[in-house]
Design a protein around this motif. Structure first.
Motif, PDB file in Angstrom:
ATOM      1  N   LEU A  97       0.858  -1.186   0.000  1.00  0.00           N
ATOM      2  CA  LEU A  97       0.000   0.000   0.000  1.00  0.00           C
ATOM      3  C   LEU A  97       0.888   1.227   0.000  1.00  0.00           C
ATOM      4  O   LEU A  97       1.700   1.422   0.912  1.00  0.00           O
ATOM      5  CB  LEU A  97      -0.912   0.008   1.229  1.00  0.00           C
ATOM      6  CG  LEU A  97      -1.689   1.316   1.481  1.00  0.00           C
ATOM      7  CD1 LEU A  97      -2.566   1.666   0.288  1.00  0.00           C
ATOM      8  CD2 LEU A  97      -2.519   1.205   2.752  1.00  0.00           C
ATOM      9  N   TRP A  98       0.724   2.062  -1.018  1.00  0.00           N
ATOM     10  CA  TRP A  98       1.540   3.256  -1.202  1.00  0.00           C
ATOM     11  C   TRP A  98       0.706   4.486  -0.881  1.00  0.00           C
ATOM     12  O   TRP A  98      -0.345   4.708  -1.489  1.00  0.00           O
ATOM     13  CB  TRP A  98       2.049   3.319  -2.642  1.00  0.00           C
ATOM     14  CG  TRP A  98       2.798   2.072  -3.024  1.00  0.00           C
ATOM     15  CD1 TRP A  98       2.260   0.851  -3.330  1.00  0.00           C
ATOM     16  CD2 TRP A  98       4.212   1.921  -3.128  1.00  0.00           C
ATOM     17  NE1 TRP A  98       3.251  -0.047  -3.618  1.00  0.00           N
ATOM     18  CE2 TRP A  98       4.454   0.579  -3.498  1.00  0.00           C
ATOM     19  CE3 TRP A  98       5.293   2.789  -2.953  1.00  0.00           C
ATOM     20  CZ2 TRP A  98       5.747   0.085  -3.686  1.00  0.00           C
ATOM     21  CZ3 TRP A  98       6.573   2.296  -3.150  1.00  0.00           C
ATOM     22  CH2 TRP A  98       6.799   0.966  -3.507  1.00  0.00           C
ATOM     23  N   THR A  99       1.130   5.261   0.102  1.00  0.00           N
ATOM     24  CA  THR A  99       0.443   6.488   0.488  1.00  0.00           C
ATOM     25  C   THR A  99       1.455   7.633   0.491  1.00  0.00           C
ATOM     26  O   THR A  99       2.668   7.387   0.425  1.00  0.00           O
ATOM     27  CB  THR A  99      -0.198   6.366   1.882  1.00  0.00           C
ATOM     28  OG1 THR A  99       0.836   6.401   2.889  1.00  0.00           O
ATOM     29  CG2 THR A  99      -0.989   5.065   2.016  1.00  0.00           C
ATOM     30  N   PRO A 100       1.006   8.874   0.568  1.00  0.00           N
ATOM     31  CA  PRO A 100       1.966   9.988   0.566  1.00  0.00           C
ATOM     32  C   PRO A 100       2.978   9.927   1.699  1.00  0.00           C
ATOM     33  O   PRO A 100       4.098  10.401   1.559  1.00  0.00           O
ATOM     34  CB  PRO A 100       1.054  11.216   0.708  1.00  0.00           C
ATOM     35  CG  PRO A 100      -0.244  10.795   0.108  1.00  0.00           C
ATOM     36  CD  PRO A 100      -0.392   9.345   0.479  1.00  0.00           C
ATOM     37  N   GLN A 101       2.604   9.318   2.836  1.00  0.00           N
ATOM     38  CA  GLN A 101       3.495   9.307   3.989  1.00  0.00           C
ATOM     39  C   GLN A 101       4.275   8.012   4.162  1.00  0.00           C
ATOM     40  O   GLN A 101       5.361   8.015   4.744  1.00  0.00           O
ATOM     41  CB  GLN A 101       2.703   9.559   5.290  1.00  0.00           C
ATOM     42  CG  GLN A 101       2.178  10.963   5.457  1.00  0.00           C
ATOM     43  CD  GLN A 101       0.956  11.221   4.582  1.00  0.00           C
ATOM     44  OE1 GLN A 101       0.150  10.319   4.346  1.00  0.00           O
ATOM     45  NE2 GLN A 101       0.824  12.439   4.091  1.00  0.00           N
ATOM     46  N   SER A 102       3.733   6.889   3.669  1.00  0.00           N
ATOM     47  CA  SER A 102       4.376   5.615   3.977  1.00  0.00           C
ATOM     48  C   SER A 102       4.103   4.551   2.919  1.00  0.00           C
ATOM     49  O   SER A 102       3.221   4.699   2.066  1.00  0.00           O
ATOM     50  CB  SER A 102       3.896   5.108   5.339  1.00  0.00           C
ATOM     51  OG  SER A 102       2.521   4.740   5.272  1.00  0.00           O
ATOM     52  N   SER A 163      10.249   9.617   2.155  1.00  0.00           N
ATOM     53  CA  SER A 163      10.905  10.925   2.211  1.00  0.00           C
ATOM     54  C   SER A 163      10.492  11.765   1.011  1.00  0.00           C
ATOM     55  O   SER A 163       9.922  11.264   0.039  1.00  0.00           O
ATOM     56  CB  SER A 163      12.430  10.745   2.217  1.00  0.00           C
ATOM     57  OG  SER A 163      12.857  10.185   0.978  1.00  0.00           O
ATOM     58  N   LYS A 164      10.802  13.067   1.069  1.00  0.00           N
ATOM     59  CA  LYS A 164      10.499  13.953  -0.068  1.00  0.00           C
ATOM     60  C   LYS A 164      11.256  13.523  -1.306  1.00  0.00           C
ATOM     61  O   LYS A 164      10.737  13.576  -2.422  1.00  0.00           O
ATOM     62  CB  LYS A 164      10.849  15.403   0.302  1.00  0.00           C
ATOM     63  CG  LYS A 164       9.936  16.016   1.356  1.00  0.00           C
ATOM     64  CD  LYS A 164      10.292  17.471   1.606  1.00  0.00           C
ATOM     65  CE  LYS A 164       9.352  18.101   2.628  1.00  0.00           C
ATOM     66  NZ  LYS A 164       9.692  19.520   2.899  1.00  0.00           N
ATOM     67  N   GLU A 165      12.502  13.098  -1.111  1.00  0.00           N
ATOM     68  CA  GLU A 165      13.315  12.652  -2.252  1.00  0.00           C
ATOM     69  C   GLU A 165      12.705  11.415  -2.909  1.00  0.00           C
ATOM     70  O   GLU A 165      12.611  11.333  -4.137  1.00  0.00           O
ATOM     71  CB  GLU A 165      14.734  12.335  -1.778  1.00  0.00           C
ATOM     72  CG  GLU A 165      15.672  11.911  -2.901  1.00  0.00           C
ATOM     73  CD  GLU A 165      17.053  11.514  -2.393  1.00  0.00           C
ATOM     74  OE1 GLU A 165      17.948  11.318  -3.235  1.00  0.00           O
ATOM     75  OE2 GLU A 165      17.223  11.383  -1.162  1.00  0.00           O
ATOM     76  N   LEU A 166      12.264  10.463  -2.092  1.00  0.00           N
ATOM     77  CA  LEU A 166      11.652   9.252  -2.642  1.00  0.00           C
ATOM     78  C   LEU A 166      10.323   9.576  -3.320  1.00  0.00           C
ATOM     79  O   LEU A 166      10.024   9.056  -4.401  1.00  0.00           O
ATOM     80  CB  LEU A 166      11.437   8.224  -1.533  1.00  0.00           C
ATOM     81  CG  LEU A 166      10.709   6.938  -1.946  1.00  0.00           C
ATOM     82  CD1 LEU A 166      11.437   6.236  -3.073  1.00  0.00           C
ATOM     83  CD2 LEU A 166      10.554   6.007  -0.739  1.00  0.00           C
ATOM     84  N   ALA A 169      10.992  10.934  -6.698  1.00  0.00           N
ATOM     85  CA  ALA A 169      11.450   9.886  -7.606  1.00  0.00           C
ATOM     86  C   ALA A 169      10.287   9.008  -8.063  1.00  0.00           C
ATOM     87  O   ALA A 169      10.192   8.649  -9.238  1.00  0.00           O
ATOM     88  CB  ALA A 169      12.518   9.037  -6.917  1.00  0.00           C
ATOM     89  N   LEU A 170       9.379   8.676  -7.148  1.00  0.00           N
ATOM     90  CA  LEU A 170       8.234   7.845  -7.516  1.00  0.00           C
ATOM     91  C   LEU A 170       7.306   8.582  -8.478  1.00  0.00           C
ATOM     92  O   LEU A 170       6.769   7.992  -9.419  1.00  0.00           O
ATOM     93  CB  LEU A 170       7.478   7.431  -6.254  1.00  0.00           C
ATOM     94  CG  LEU A 170       8.225   6.513  -5.278  1.00  0.00           C
ATOM     95  CD1 LEU A 170       7.374   6.246  -4.045  1.00  0.00           C
ATOM     96  CD2 LEU A 170       8.619   5.207  -5.941  1.00  0.00           C
ATOM     97  N   ALA A 201      -0.330   5.331 -11.332  1.00  0.00           N
ATOM     98  CA  ALA A 201      -1.266   5.811 -10.303  1.00  0.00           C
ATOM     99  C   ALA A 201      -0.550   6.616  -9.230  1.00  0.00           C
ATOM    100  O   ALA A 201      -1.156   7.484  -8.582  1.00  0.00           O
ATOM    101  CB  ALA A 201      -2.001   4.639  -9.676  1.00  0.00           C
ATOM    102  N   TRP A 202       0.755   6.364  -9.015  1.00  0.00           N
ATOM    103  CA  TRP A 202       1.517   7.121  -8.022  1.00  0.00           C
ATOM    104  C   TRP A 202       1.454   8.627  -8.267  1.00  0.00           C
ATOM    105  O   TRP A 202       1.521   9.422  -7.328  1.00  0.00           O
ATOM    106  CB  TRP A 202       2.976   6.705  -8.070  1.00  0.00           C
ATOM    107  CG  TRP A 202       3.261   5.414  -7.361  1.00  0.00           C
ATOM    108  CD1 TRP A 202       2.478   4.789  -6.418  1.00  0.00           C
ATOM    109  CD2 TRP A 202       4.421   4.585  -7.540  1.00  0.00           C
ATOM    110  NE1 TRP A 202       3.083   3.625  -6.018  1.00  0.00           N
ATOM    111  CE2 TRP A 202       4.264   3.482  -6.676  1.00  0.00           C
ATOM    112  CE3 TRP A 202       5.560   4.679  -8.333  1.00  0.00           C
ATOM    113  CZ2 TRP A 202       5.227   2.470  -6.592  1.00  0.00           C
ATOM    114  CZ3 TRP A 202       6.501   3.682  -8.254  1.00  0.00           C
ATOM    115  CH2 TRP A 202       6.341   2.597  -7.390  1.00  0.00           C
TER     116      TRP A 202
END
Length: 206
Positions: A97-102, A163-166, A169-170, A201-202
């Motif tokens: 599960l991909w969310t803005p925070q984790s 992180s903001k960097e990740l 990149a995503l 979708a990211w």
């Protein structure tokens, strides 16, 4: 007419333009917020952020998660099955599960398959209602390769901070499968992929 009298209408006109410009900007901002809220309300709703091996959610699509413990946020669920059917001996499955925070990950590995048999006239026949089970594993590290850059994340309870960097990149990842590696508690590694539709979708959440 002196120079000061000539400047007054210009100054008044400039002030009026500034007010109009400010009003237009405010109207655009309100419209953008309303549009975003509308688009968010149109998304499919998932009522839990919890992960389970046999869960049924919209895969590889942006969804609105309304969790009773964590509140409301956007996310993308991804699933990759390795080795065939979930309950098949030797199969592996990676759900994330991909969310803005984790990023949350659930890894299941099946090293065996329990079954039952019955006897008829001295012959053994397998029963079709075999016992279904899977074994979940704790994931200590998550590695992601975006283009030529490798991100190594240390997690807690299968959860990894973004992180903001990740996130950048995503969001800018190319339209192709993305390689990930899970390092399990015992040191075992599971290599998997994130599908192209999830990568696309990211962009709506990062």
């Amino acid at each position: 007419m002196n120079n000061l009298q000539k400047m007054i209408p210009v100054l008044v006109l400039g002030a009026n333009l500034a007010i109009v410009s400010s009003q237009i900007c405010a109207a655009i901002t309100v419209q953008q917020v309303a549009t975003q809220a509308q688009s968010s309300s149109d998304l499919p709703v998932v009522k839990s952020a919890g992960l389970s091996p046999d869960m049924n959610v919209p895969w590889s699509k942006t969804v609105r998660i309304i969790d009773p413990f964590e509140g409301e946020f956007l996310g993308v669920f991804d699933r990759n099955s390795l080795g065939g059917y979930l309950y098949r001996e030797g199969s592996k499955q990676v759900i994330s599960l991909w969310t803005p925070q984790s990023i949350r990950v659930l890894a299941t590995l099946n090293t065996d398959q329990a079954g039952s048999f019955f006897y008829v006239a001295g012959r053994v026949y397998p029963r079709p209602d075999y016992l279904k089970f899977v074994t979940t594993k704790k994931v200590d590290k998550l590695l992601l390769k975006v283009r030529e850059q490798v991100f190594q994340l240390d997690g807690s309870n299968n959860k990894f901070a973004v992180s903001k960097e990740l996130a950048t990149a995503l969001k800018n990842a190319p339209d192709e499968n993305l390689d990930i590696r899970l390092v399990l508690e015992e040191g075992q590694t599971v290599d998997s992929k994130i599908g192209t539709q999830t990568v696309k979708a990211w962009r709506s959440i990062y």
